[in-house]
Design an enzyme around this catalytic site. Structure first.
Site, PDB file in Angstrom:
ATOM      1  N   CYS A 127      39.252  38.867  37.475  1.00  0.00           N
ATOM      2  CA  CYS A 127      39.722  37.526  37.841  1.00  0.00           C
ATOM      3  C   CYS A 127      38.769  36.884  38.843  1.00  0.00           C
ATOM      4  O   CYS A 127      38.720  37.274  40.008  1.00  0.00           O
ATOM      5  CB  CYS A 127      41.131  37.609  38.412  1.00  0.00           C
ATOM      6  SG  CYS A 127      41.766  36.048  39.027  1.00  0.00           S
ATOM      7  N   CYS A 130      40.398  35.241  41.909  1.00  0.00           N
ATOM      8  CA  CYS A 130      40.886  36.282  42.820  1.00  0.00           C
ATOM      9  C   CYS A 130      39.755  36.762  43.728  1.00  0.00           C
ATOM     10  O   CYS A 130      39.952  36.973  44.928  1.00  0.00           O
ATOM     11  CB  CYS A 130      41.448  37.463  42.036  1.00  0.00           C
ATOM     12  SG  CYS A 130      42.835  37.046  40.967  1.00  0.00           S
TER      13      CYS A 130
END
Length: 200
Positions: A127, A130
């Site tokens: 991600c 993230c």
């Protein structure tokens, strides 16, 4: 699988309702059902998900602790011993990584016993948003001495991710004991700082 759109990643199955709306006529032709019936099915599915999530939330009159989880046979963790699947010690000033459901239950039980808040970041290795917000989360963990900061890898502990009611990455939640008090999705630095400041 997830699709990342800007600062938010959503599960690929989360795009299904959108695709159903966009391809309404194709769906009606393919299934032979009128579109109104499809909307009803999606609403029923959403209600079923909400009911399942509510079952995972503790009742307002009682709380779920590691001790009750052990008694129910859902956890092999001792109610007093820290779990070995938390990679870093879950303490103030550091970000701990939770690696199992038993460790998650243990963290929430310790939060309940100590009366401290737990700030959770749901993340994944792949991600990009993230990874972009990770330094901000680590900085908040090092400057805030009143809460525990926990990271949950959704690929390693998918049942915790689903049970928490999170649907996109990154998702940040604040817990007091086993009760979720706040949630936020996306990699917005200002919103994350506000979430921590308002709820810790």
């Amino acid at each position: 699988m997830f699709i990342c759109l800007g600062p938010i990643c959503i599960p690929i199955w989360g795009a299904l309702p959108f695709l159903m709306i966009v391809f309404k006529r194709v769906y009606e032709w393919w299934t032979g059902k009128p579109y109104d019936a499809v909307v009803g099915e999606v609403t029923e599915w959403a209600a079923a998900v909400a009911i399942a999530a509510a079952k995972l939330e503790p009742a307002k009159t009682g709380t779920t602790t590691a001790a009750t989880a052990v008694e129910a046979g859902t956890s092999s963790a001792s109610p007093t011993a820290p779990s070995s699947t938390v990679r870093k010690r879950a303490g103030h000033g550091a970000v701990a990584t939770v690696g199992s459901t038993a460790a998650w239950i243990d963290v929430l039980a310790r939060s309940q016993a100590n009366g401290t808040a737990v700030v959770v970041k749901f993340t994944a290795e792949w991600c990009a948003p993230c990874k972009r917000i990770a330094p901000v989360f680590t900085e908040l963990a090092s400057t805030d001495t009143t809460a525990h900061f926990i990271e949950v890898d959704v690929d390693a502990v998918a049942d915790v991710f689903k049970g928490a009611g999170a649907a996109s990455l990154p998702t940040f939640q604040v817990y007091r004991g086993s009760m979720r008090v706040a949630t936020m999705s996306g990699a917005n630095e200002a919103d994350l700082k506000k979430l921590v400041a308002d709820n810790v």
